[in-house]
Design a protein around this motif. Structure first.
Motif, PDB file in Angstrom:
ATOM      1  N   ALA A  20       0.818  -1.223   0.000  1.00 33.89           N
ATOM      2  CA  ALA A  20       0.000   0.000   0.000  1.00 33.89           C
ATOM      3  C   ALA A  20       0.846   1.264   0.000  1.00 33.89           C
ATOM      4  CB  ALA A  20      -0.935  -0.003   1.201  1.00 33.89           C
ATOM      5  N   THR A  21       2.076   1.186   0.492  1.00 37.99           N
ATOM      6  CA  THR A  21       2.899   2.399   0.530  1.00 37.99           C
ATOM      7  C   THR A  21       3.239   2.906  -0.868  1.00 37.99           C
ATOM      8  OG1 THR A  21       5.002   1.158   0.666  1.00 37.99           O
ATOM      9  CG2 THR A  21       3.921   1.773   2.748  1.00 37.99           C
ATOM     10  N   ALA A  22       3.244   2.032  -1.858  1.00 40.16           N
ATOM     11  CA  ALA A  22       3.517   2.482  -3.223  1.00 40.16           C
ATOM     12  C   ALA A  22       2.461   3.480  -3.684  1.00 40.16           C
ATOM     13  CB  ALA A  22       3.579   1.277  -4.165  1.00 40.16           C
ATOM     14  N   THR A  23       1.214   3.241  -3.315  1.00 40.50           N
ATOM     15  CA  THR A  23       0.148   4.160  -3.678  1.00 40.50           C
ATOM     16  C   THR A  23       0.203   5.414  -2.824  1.00 40.50           C
ATOM     17  OG1 THR A  23      -1.217   2.284  -4.353  1.00 40.50           O
ATOM     18  CG2 THR A  23      -2.354   4.375  -4.006  1.00 40.50           C
ATOM     19  N   VAL A  24       0.619   5.274  -1.569  1.00 44.03           N
ATOM     20  CA  VAL A  24       0.785   6.455  -0.712  1.00 44.03           C
ATOM     21  C   VAL A  24       1.703   7.469  -1.377  1.00 44.03           C
ATOM     22  CG1 VAL A  24       1.840   7.268   1.442  1.00 44.03           C
ATOM     23  CG2 VAL A  24       0.310   5.298   1.471  1.00 44.03           C
ATOM     24  N   LEU A  25       2.804   6.999  -1.939  1.00 44.28           N
ATOM     25  CA  LEU A  25       3.780   7.906  -2.543  1.00 44.28           C
ATOM     26  C   LEU A  25       3.244   8.594  -3.797  1.00 44.28           C
ATOM     27  CD1 LEU A  25       7.080   5.861  -2.109  1.00 44.28           C
ATOM     28  CD2 LEU A  25       6.330   7.863  -0.811  1.00 44.28           C
ATOM     29  N   ARG A  26       2.139   8.087  -4.333  1.00 44.44           N
ATOM     30  CA  ARG A  26       1.507   8.732  -5.493  1.00 44.44           C
ATOM     31  C   ARG A  26       0.262   9.516  -5.120  1.00 44.44           C
ATOM     32  NH1 ARG A  26       2.218   3.360  -7.517  1.00 44.44           N
ATOM     33  NH2 ARG A  26      -0.046   3.033  -7.391  1.00 44.44           N
ATOM     34  N   SER A  27      -0.098   9.505  -3.840  1.00 46.06           N
ATOM     35  CA  SER A  27      -1.384  10.065  -3.441  1.00 46.06           C
ATOM     36  C   SER A  27      -1.300  11.551  -3.107  1.00 46.06           C
ATOM     37  CB  SER A  27      -1.935   9.310  -2.232  1.00 46.06           C
ATOM     38  OG  SER A  27      -1.187   9.628  -1.076  1.00 46.06           O
ATOM     39  N   HIS A  28      -2.370  12.245  -3.336  1.00 43.23           N
ATOM     40  CA  HIS A  28      -2.465  13.664  -2.952  1.00 43.23           C
ATOM     41  C   HIS A  28      -2.512  13.827  -1.454  1.00 43.23           C
ATOM     42  CE1 HIS A  28      -5.063  16.987  -1.545  1.00 43.23           C
ATOM     43  NE2 HIS A  28      -4.371  17.699  -2.400  1.00 43.23           N
ATOM     44  N   ASP A  29      -3.303  13.000  -0.775  1.00 45.11           N
ATOM     45  CA  ASP A  29      -3.583  13.230   0.637  1.00 45.11           C
ATOM     46  C   ASP A  29      -2.354  13.107   1.523  1.00 45.11           C
ATOM     47  OD1 ASP A  29      -6.165  13.779   0.030  1.00 45.11           O
ATOM     48  OD2 ASP A  29      -7.051  12.215   1.291  1.00 45.11           O
ATOM     49  N   PHE A  30      -1.422  12.220   1.189  1.00 43.33           N
ATOM     50  CA  PHE A  30      -0.223  12.094   2.010  1.00 43.33           C
ATOM     51  C   PHE A  30       0.590  13.386   1.980  1.00 43.33           C
ATOM     52  CE2 PHE A  30       4.365  11.135   2.180  1.00 43.33           C
ATOM     53  CZ  PHE A  30       4.444  10.791   3.516  1.00 43.33           C
ATOM     54  N   TYR A  31       0.864  13.892   0.812  1.00 44.55           N
ATOM     55  CA  TYR A  31       1.671  15.107   0.715  1.00 44.55           C
ATOM     56  C   TYR A  31       0.933  16.310   1.308  1.00 44.55           C
ATOM     57  CZ  TYR A  31       4.549  12.167  -2.201  1.00 44.55           C
ATOM     58  OH  TYR A  31       5.345  11.142  -2.642  1.00 44.55           O
ATOM     59  N   GLU A  32      -0.370  16.335   1.125  1.00 44.74           N
ATOM     60  CA  GLU A  32      -1.154  17.429   1.709  1.00 44.74           C
ATOM     61  C   GLU A  32      -1.197  17.314   3.225  1.00 44.74           C
ATOM     62  OE1 GLU A  32      -3.740  20.739   2.237  1.00 44.74           O
ATOM     63  OE2 GLU A  32      -2.165  20.157   0.825  1.00 44.74           O
ATOM     64  N   GLY A  33      -1.342  16.108   3.730  1.00 44.32           N
ATOM     65  CA  GLY A  33      -1.386  15.917   5.181  1.00 44.32           C
ATOM     66  C   GLY A  33      -0.081  16.282   5.850  1.00 44.32           C
ATOM     67  N   VAL A  34       1.047  15.867   5.259  1.00 45.84           N
ATOM     68  CA  VAL A  34       2.352  16.211   5.827  1.00 45.84           C
ATOM     69  C   VAL A  34       2.606  17.709   5.691  1.00 45.84           C
ATOM     70  CG1 VAL A  34       4.838  15.807   5.681  1.00 45.84           C
ATOM     71  CG2 VAL A  34       3.249  13.894   5.410  1.00 45.84           C
ATOM     72  N   ARG A  35       2.205  18.287   4.556  1.00 43.29           N
ATOM     73  CA  ARG A  35       2.349  19.738   4.413  1.00 43.29           C
ATOM     74  C   ARG A  35       1.667  20.480   5.552  1.00 43.29           C
ATOM     75  NH1 ARG A  35      -0.415  23.837   3.960  1.00 43.29           N
ATOM     76  NH2 ARG A  35      -2.359  22.651   3.851  1.00 43.29           N
ATOM     77  N   ALA A  36       0.413  20.102   5.829  1.00 42.16           N
ATOM     78  CA  ALA A  36      -0.370  20.802   6.837  1.00 42.16           C
ATOM     79  C   ALA A  36       0.145  20.565   8.249  1.00 42.16           C
ATOM     80  CB  ALA A  36      -1.838  20.385   6.735  1.00 42.16           C
ATOM     81  N   ALA A  37       0.682  19.351   8.507  1.00 41.72           N
ATOM     82  CA  ALA A  37       1.105  19.003   9.863  1.00 41.72           C
ATOM     83  C   ALA A  37       2.560  19.325  10.152  1.00 41.72           C
ATOM     84  CB  ALA A  37       0.853  17.513  10.122  1.00 41.72           C
ATOM     85  N   VAL A  38       3.417  19.191   9.136  1.00 40.08           N
ATOM     86  CA  VAL A  38       4.865  19.248   9.377  1.00 40.08           C
ATOM     87  C   VAL A  38       5.547  20.389   8.640  1.00 40.08           C
ATOM     88  CG1 VAL A  38       7.036  17.957   9.160  1.00 40.08           C
ATOM     89  CG2 VAL A  38       4.920  16.753   9.761  1.00 40.08           C
ATOM     90  N   VAL A  39       5.152  20.653   7.409  1.00 44.86           N
ATOM     91  CA  VAL A  39       5.859  21.642   6.583  1.00 44.86           C
ATOM     92  C   VAL A  39       5.346  23.050   6.881  1.00 44.86           C
ATOM     93  CG1 VAL A  39       6.480  22.324   4.237  1.00 44.86           C
ATOM     94  CG2 VAL A  39       6.249  19.895   4.811  1.00 44.86           C
ATOM     95  N   ASP A  40       4.119  23.334   6.513  1.00 46.87           N
ATOM     96  CA  ASP A  40       3.544  24.663   6.772  1.00 46.87           C
ATOM     97  C   ASP A  40       2.948  24.785   8.168  1.00 46.87           C
ATOM     98  OD1 ASP A  40       4.239  25.328   4.187  1.00 46.87           O
ATOM     99  OD2 ASP A  40       2.264  24.822   3.367  1.00 46.87           O
ATOM    100  N   LYS A  41       2.549  23.647   8.729  1.00 47.00           N
ATOM    101  CA  LYS A  41       1.994  23.589  10.089  1.00 47.00           C
ATOM    102  C   LYS A  41       0.754  24.464  10.264  1.00 47.00           C
ATOM    103  CE  LYS A  41       6.490  22.529  12.130  1.00 47.00           C
ATOM    104  NZ  LYS A  41       7.515  22.890  13.148  1.00 47.00           N
ATOM    105  N   ASP A  42      -0.060  24.558   9.212  1.00 46.94           N
ATOM    106  CA  ASP A  42      -1.292  25.331   9.333  1.00 46.94           C
ATOM    107  C   ASP A  42      -2.456  24.497   9.867  1.00 46.94           C
ATOM    108  OD1 ASP A  42      -2.173  23.775   7.165  1.00 46.94           O
ATOM    109  OD2 ASP A  42      -1.826  25.354   5.700  1.00 46.94           O
ATOM    110  N   ARG A  43      -2.236  23.178   9.998  1.00 49.55           N
ATOM    111  CA  ARG A  43      -3.252  22.255  10.535  1.00 49.55           C
ATOM    112  C   ARG A  43      -4.557  22.330   9.755  1.00 49.55           C
ATOM    113  NH1 ARG A  43       0.031  18.983  13.428  1.00 49.55           N
ATOM    114  NH2 ARG A  43       1.552  20.259  14.534  1.00 49.55           N
ATOM    115  N   ASN A  44      -4.455  22.609   8.471  1.00 49.76           N
ATOM    116  CA  ASN A  44      -5.658  22.765   7.653  1.00 49.76           C
ATOM    117  C   ASN A  44      -5.509  21.999   6.338  1.00 49.76           C
ATOM    118  OD1 ASN A  44      -8.206  23.735   6.853  1.00 49.76           O
ATOM    119  ND2 ASN A  44      -7.275  25.472   5.791  1.00 49.76           N
ATOM    120  N   PRO A  45      -5.454  20.672   6.414  1.00 48.47           N
ATOM    121  CA  PRO A  45      -5.292  19.892   5.184  1.00 48.47           C
ATOM    122  C   PRO A  45      -6.540  19.968   4.309  1.00 48.47           C
ATOM    123  CG  PRO A  45      -5.762  18.445   7.023  1.00 48.47           C
ATOM    124  CD  PRO A  45      -5.566  19.816   7.610  1.00 48.47           C
TER     125      PRO A  45
END
Length: 360
Positions: free
Chosen positions: A298-323
């Motif tokens: 399943a991780t192969a699809t994670v690396l192609r998914s929108h939600d993973f990158y958006e979730g990490v962006r919101a939680a870790v990168v930009d930290k706006d907590r608004n995915p």
């Protein structure tokens, strides 16, 4: 003992020590750390002077907050092989820990989340403290509970694991023991003395000897708040679709149900559906390796998914907590969206291996 500065490996008396050493990053795991742990296990298993292995985390905040999610985020966006290499070696290490012949003690003190659960929950002696904060929070970053969560959260005849996986809520020490994910409670101030006691055991010490040493420091702990809601959780989370769970929570009317529903509505709808399917399939398995294999695929699809990158962006990168999840609504997640996570891996983890996966 070979190690890097991120992992401190040594032997004290008869005790092999593995100390995760990235305290500023909450000891989050890197590929180098996974390899250090594997090398340490090789050395300790082969050393007749080592009776048991102890895993701890450096710093005051916790054992381990998970894998290095920023590395996976950056590596995945860049097309680097490192995220896949990390998961492959991490999951194999998880299976190795479950099969370890010598006693493996984990001090689950402070934050124990994600990959931190993976390096501790398969231990023969899992110790929580009053500071333990245990969670599998992956649905909040567009991922799914991994490191064998579809195995260790489905071994009980109840829905506590379903609740923990979908909501990602933190569990206190009493809940972790009641869930069957830890064995003993030792106050954090007594951990150094316990480590010293373990190091003084004879090299021929057995699992029973290690258990007896821990029992001398352990204290009885009552189940936590979540365990007290077991009957309600069993009723509300027993369904095989996320839609049915949402409907049950909406109908229930209790404060607990309302809070759980509010939490779930903040998670990635796609992650919720993928997670529940993994759990229901995992419940039918008889080997840990089968669950790890499915999660790795399943991780192969994670690396192609929108939600993973958006979730990490919101939680870790930009930290706006608004995915901004895509799809944004549960009703818009299609069967094809979910099925994409269940394609077999091109290069399986355990080709030709079965394994027993007895722990936990």
């Amino acid at each position: 003992m070979p190690s890097t500065s991120e992992t401190l490996i040594d032997r004290t008396g008869s005790l092999g020590r593995i100390r995760l050493n990235r305290p500023k990053a909450l000891n989050s795991l890197t590929l180098a750390m996974v390899r250090d742990i594997e090398n340490a296990l090789d050395a300790f298993e082969a050393d007749p002077a080592v009776a048991a292995v102890l895993l701890t985390g450096e710093g005051e905040r916790g054992l381990c907050a998970g894998g290095d999610i920023r590395m996976i985020y950056d590596g995945g966006r860049a097309g680097s092989p490192e995220p896949v290499d990390f998961w492959r070696e991490e999951y194999r290490m998880n299976a190795r820990l479950a099969r370890l012949a010598k006693p493996y003690v984990a001090f689950m003190d402070g934050i124990v989340m994600g990959g931190g659960v993976g390096v501790s929950v398969y231990g023969s002696h899992r110790i929580v403290t009053e500071r333990t904060r245990f969670a599998m929070p992956e649905t909040g970053i567009g991922f799914f509970p991994d490191v064998g969560a579809s195995w260790f959260l489905t071994r009980r005849n109840d829905e506590l694991g379903t609740y923990a996986a979908l909501t990602g809520e933190q569990l206190a020490a009493g809940d972790v023991i009641a869930f069957g994910l830890a064995d003993s409670h030792v106050p954090s101030e007594r951990l150094p003395a316990l480590a010293e006691k373990l190091s003084s055991l004879p090299a021929t010490a057995s699992h029973a000897d290690v258990s007896a040493a821990i029992a001398a420091f352990a204290e009885t702990l009552t189940p936590g708040e979540i365990t007290g809601q077991r009957a309600l959780i069993d009723r509300l989370f027993a369904f095989d679709t996320v839609e049915a769970i949402f409907a049950a929570l909406e109908r229930d009317g209790t404060d607990f149900a309302a809070r759980a529903l509010g939490i779930l509505r903040m998670k990635s709808p796609l992650s919720l559906k993928v997670t529940l399917r993994l759990l229901r399939l995992g419940r039918k398995e008889t080997a840990l390796e089968a669950c790890l294999e499915r999660e790795f695929a399943a991780t192969a699809t994670v690396l192609r998914s929108h939600d993973f990158y958006e979730g990490v962006r919101a939680a870790v990168v930009d930290k706006d907590r608004n995915p901004r999840w895509r799809p944004a609504q549960l009703a818009d997640v299609t069967e094809q969206d979910v099925a994409a996570f269940f394609e077999p891996a091109a290069k399986p983890l355990f080709a030709g291996a079965t394994g027993k996966g007895e722990r936990p």
